[in-house]
Design a protein around this motif. Structure first.
Motif, PDB file in Angstrom:
ATOM      1  N   SER A   1     -18.947  -6.934  20.401  1.00 10.66           N
ATOM      2  CA  SER A   1     -19.995  -7.261  21.105  1.00 10.66           C
ATOM      3  C   SER A   1     -21.024  -6.112  21.361  1.00 10.66           C
ATOM      4  N   ASP A   2     -20.006  -5.387  21.870  1.00  7.92           N
ATOM      5  CA  ASP A   2     -20.435  -3.695  21.440  1.00  7.92           C
ATOM      6  C   ASP A   2     -21.395  -3.375  20.282  1.00  7.92           C
TER       7      ASP A   2
ATOM      8  N   GLU B   1     -14.106  -5.821  20.123  1.00  8.44           N
ATOM      9  CA  GLU B   1     -15.521  -5.115  20.289  1.00  8.44           C
ATOM     10  C   GLU B   1     -16.374  -5.605  19.570  1.00  8.44           C
TER      11      GLU B   1
ATOM     12  N   HIS C   1     -37.907   6.823  11.573  1.00  6.24           N
ATOM     13  CA  HIS C   1     -38.334   7.254  13.096  1.00  6.24           C
ATOM     14  C   HIS C   1     -37.260   7.602  13.653  1.00  6.24           C
ATOM     15  N   LEU C   2     -35.786   7.661  12.621  1.00  5.41           N
ATOM     16  CA  LEU C   2     -35.001   8.225  13.356  1.00  5.41           C
ATOM     17  C   LEU C   2     -34.457   9.624  13.004  1.00  5.41           C
TER      18      LEU C   2
ATOM     19  N   PHE D   1     -15.104   0.071  14.657  1.00  5.17           N
ATOM     20  CA  PHE D   1     -15.076  -1.105  16.248  1.00  5.17           C
ATOM     21  C   PHE D   1     -13.476  -2.103  16.015  1.00  5.17           C
TER      22      PHE D   1
ATOM     23  N   HIS E   1     -24.379  -4.256  19.570  1.00  6.98           N
ATOM     24  CA  HIS E   1     -25.109  -3.498  20.620  1.00  6.98           C
ATOM     25  C   HIS E   1     -25.826  -2.120  20.044  1.00  6.98           C
ATOM     26  N   VAL E   2     -24.506  -1.780  20.050  1.00  5.75           N
ATOM     27  CA  VAL E   2     -24.703  -0.178  19.778  1.00  5.75           C
ATOM     28  C   VAL E   2     -25.861   0.153  17.868  1.00  5.75           C
TER      29      VAL E   2
ATOM     30  N   SER F   1     -27.982  -2.388  17.342  1.00  7.69           N
ATOM     31  CA  SER F   1     -29.360  -2.839  17.096  1.00  7.69           C
ATOM     32  C   SER F   1     -30.373  -1.979  17.877  1.00  7.69           C
ATOM     33  N   ALA F   2     -29.048  -0.775  19.685  1.00 13.18           N
ATOM     34  CA  ALA F   2     -30.118  -0.343  19.894  1.00 13.18           C
ATOM     35  C   ALA F   2     -29.962   1.431  19.107  1.00 13.18           C
ATOM     36  N   LYS F   3     -29.459   1.389  18.197  1.00  6.52           N
ATOM     37  CA  LYS F   3     -29.269   2.613  17.239  1.00  6.52           C
ATOM     38  C   LYS F   3     -28.558   3.689  17.997  1.00  6.52           C
ATOM     39  N   LEU F   4     -27.677   3.354  18.882  1.00 10.06           N
ATOM     40  CA  LEU F   4     -26.515   4.517  19.648  1.00 10.06           C
ATOM     41  C   LEU F   4     -25.805   5.054  19.278  1.00 10.06           C
ATOM     42  N   ASP F   5     -25.519   6.211  19.541  1.00  6.80           N
ATOM     43  CA  ASP F   5     -24.275   6.527  19.199  1.00  6.80           C
ATOM     44  C   ASP F   5     -24.434   7.672  17.423  1.00  6.80           C
TER      45      ASP F   5
ATOM     46  N   TYR G   1     -28.876 -12.651  20.309  1.00  5.85           N
ATOM     47  CA  TYR G   1     -28.621 -10.663  21.376  1.00  5.85           C
ATOM     48  C   TYR G   1     -27.041 -11.442  22.163  1.00  5.85           C
TER      49      TYR G   1
ATOM     50  N   HIS H   1     -18.692   3.996  12.815  1.00  2.00           N
ATOM     51  CA  HIS H   1     -17.637   3.529  13.522  1.00  2.00           C
ATOM     52  C   HIS H   1     -16.741   2.680  13.065  1.00  2.00           C
TER      53      HIS H   1
END
Lengths: 194, 382
Positions: B359-360, B357, B210-211, B353, B363-364, B366-370, B10, B351
């Motif tokens: 690491s951001d 950036e 599931h998303l 990047f 994380h995005v 991995s955490a399935k953001l945005d 991580y 996206h």
């Protein structure tokens, strides 16, 4: 309801797929697909102009699977073995084949040791590891992490709560160990002075 | 040069590294212009892949410009813009000679069960990857290809892995005209597999995830019926209902090692590393396909054992087809399909990047953001 020979093709083949999907069926002949047959002898296709690749120089001893007869002609040179993790990895490669769980478990254990060694090493540099920036957790705010998770029925949210523990756990444990060690040293010094 | 560097599970950062040098006469050094983060990179990021060393640079999907070549390179020269398949392969070993480029025996000393892959741990050969400003490309006369003038950078970078892997997954399914195909996973590979299934003549394509935002993409991008497995008590039963209780002809596992849907499987695999992967999607595929059907696996798993329901596979007479995709074997056909608009890989990009950036970006992902599906990484020198 019993199954009959006709039951199956209820698969509701979309009557209008040909019109709806551009290119529908263009690869429907199984024998005209790129990976047919699975094994197709064709040395001309690759662009290689050698019978065997030239052998890359082995500038330092390179670990290899014991399922290989020797070192492969070409190999990666990134991150050569070093430290305690290097000793563990070298042993995993030298002793166990890929068929043995011990091989992989030793490598995973070495990965954790490697991370510890490098975290400690970074503390002695001008750029120590920074769990805030390195985990990218700042993106939570930038990309509205809570809203992405709430009310979405996402099943991964149930185990994402473990992630901070995985990241912070070793730091907390090392902090606790440092605290205990320091306390022990101070106590023994006090006893010797008393 | 700047490069993404792994610092432990991580944790990543960007570091200054030496520009790679020619180490073999058929090496090329490529200045990366565009890279991508693959769902399988998350297995490395989460510490699941054995022998992932601190300092390793990930990235097996990238395109760039050749800046240097070794003495034996004949097919490339400095200045060429190239796309590089994720497989490193020699072209002449027993396996390459038979078209199994992803199973090359001459490039990965660390393992015989997997070939060489850029930026994918020492288990895959110990090659740094393309989430960096420069990368060493071994056997440059065999792997890379010059990017056609008409092809966009986004399509080119997605043709280095995700698009061919999805298309290959549909081929592994041995789809016959009119078949019902279930694709487990609506990530980038699953979307490409679903879209490719139609090209093989599928009569019906179902995507399970599931998303919701990814399932919506599966509807619009891949014209698929979709099921969110969290809305059902048992997704296998739903799949049986949807196929008149027979099961689908073909099921494709496009999820791999970190499948969700069974907390015990996920935690023992992805968190505790006691399995090579969480085979939830694979087990659902085995149970959702009809007797005598075919299960294709293109989701990536680690080398350790996994709790797969093999008894069901045997008793149902299922054919299981698997492999890492031999990318270059797919390219001529896929170039046609992209040019003709039958496949549109760039439409799954969500996206971009900057490398700084990274690491951001992970994380995005991995955490399935945005609403992330496929993030690209742009080095500052590009």
């Amino acid at each position: 309801m019993a199954s009959t020979a006709e039951t199956s093709r209820v698969m509701r083949t979309g009557a209008n797929v040909r019109e709806r999907i551009p290119g529908w069926g263009i690869d429907r002949d199984p024998k005209d697909r790129p990976s047919y047959p699975r094994e197709r002898f064709d040395l001309e296709a690759t662009g290689a102009h050698w019978n065997e690749p030239e052998h890359q120089a082995e500038r330092q001893p390179r670990e290899r699977s014991i399922e290989h007869a020797g070192l492969t002609p070409v190999f990666g040179t990134a991150q050569p073995l070093k430290g305690l993790s290097g000793v563990m990895r070298r042993a995993a490669y030298a002793k166990y084949s890929e068929a043995r769980a011990a091989h992989w478990l030793m490598l995973i254990a070495a990965d954790r040791v490697d991370a510890w060694e490098e975290h400690l090493r970074s503390m002695l540099t001008l750029r120590p590891d920074n769990p805030i920036t390195e985990t990218g957790v700042r993106a939570e705010r930038r990309f509205d992490g809570p809203r992405a998770r709430m009310g979405q029925g996402r099943t991964d949210v149930r185990h994402q709560v473990m992630d901070p523990l995985i990241v912070a756990g070793p730091w907390l444990v090392s902090g606790a160990l440092a605290y205990l060690a320091g306390r022990s040293v101070i106590r023994s010094l006090r006893r010797s002075w008393a | 040069m700047l490069a993404m560097v792994y610092r432990g599970p991580y944790k990543l950062r960007v570091e200054e590294k030496d520009i790679p040098s020619i180490e073999h006469p058929n090496d090329a050094i490529v200045q990366v212009q565009l890279a991508a983060i693959c769902g399988s990179d998350l297995h490395l990021y989460h510490g699941m892949m054995p022998d992932t060393r601190v300092g390793h640079t990930f990235g097996h999907e990238f395109i760039g410009k050749v800046v240097d070549v070794g003495s034996s390179v004949e097919n490339l020269r400095a200045g060429d813009r190239v796309m590089v398949p994720f497989n490193i392969f020699c072209g002449t070993c027993y396996f390459c000679a038979r078209g199994l480029y992803s199973n090359c025996h001459n490039v990965n000393p660390n393992a015989t069960a997997v070939g060489g892959i850029y930026g994918y741990s020492h288990t895959c050969g110990g090659y740094d990857g393309g989430q960096a400003e420069f990368v060493r490309v071994p056997l440059a006369d065999v792997g890379p290809t010059k990017i056609p003038d008409w092809m966009s950078d986004e399509d080119a970078v997605l043709l280095t892995d995700v698009c061919p892997t999805g298309y290959f997954g549909a081929q592994l399914g041995e789809i016959s005209e009119g078949d019902t195909v279930i694709v487990f996973g609506a990530g980038a590979v699953g979307l490409m597999a679903a879209a490719s299934s139609w090209l093989m003549g599928a009569g019906r394509v179902i995507v399970v995830d599931h998303l919701n935002y990814r399932l919506e993409k599966a509807q619009t991008f891949a014209h698929a019926e979709t099921y969110n497995f969290t809305e059902y008590d048992d997704i296998v039963v739903e799949m049986k209902k949807a196929t008149d209780y027979l099961g689908a002809d073909v099921a494709i596992d496009a999820v791999g090692a970190e499948a969700d849907g069974n907390l015990l499987q996920h935690v023992t695999a992805a968190k505790l590393k006691l399995q090579g992967g969480s085979p939830v999607a694979l087990n659902w595929a085995l149970d959702s396909v009809r007797k005598g059907g075919t299960v294709a696996v293109v989701g990536a798993y680690g080398p350790m054992f996994s709790a797969v329901k093999f008894g069901d596979a045997m008793n149902k007479g299922i054919t299981i087809n698997t492999n890492q995709c031999p990318v270059k074997r797919q390219w001529p056909r896929l170039f046609e399909h992209v040019r003709n608009g039958y496949l549109k890989p760039s439409e799954i990009v969500t996206h971009r990047f900057p490398l700084e950036e990274i690491s951001d970006a992970y994380h995005v992902m991995s955490a399935k953001l945005d609403g992330v599906i496929k993030p690209l990484v742009v080095p500052s020198l590009a």
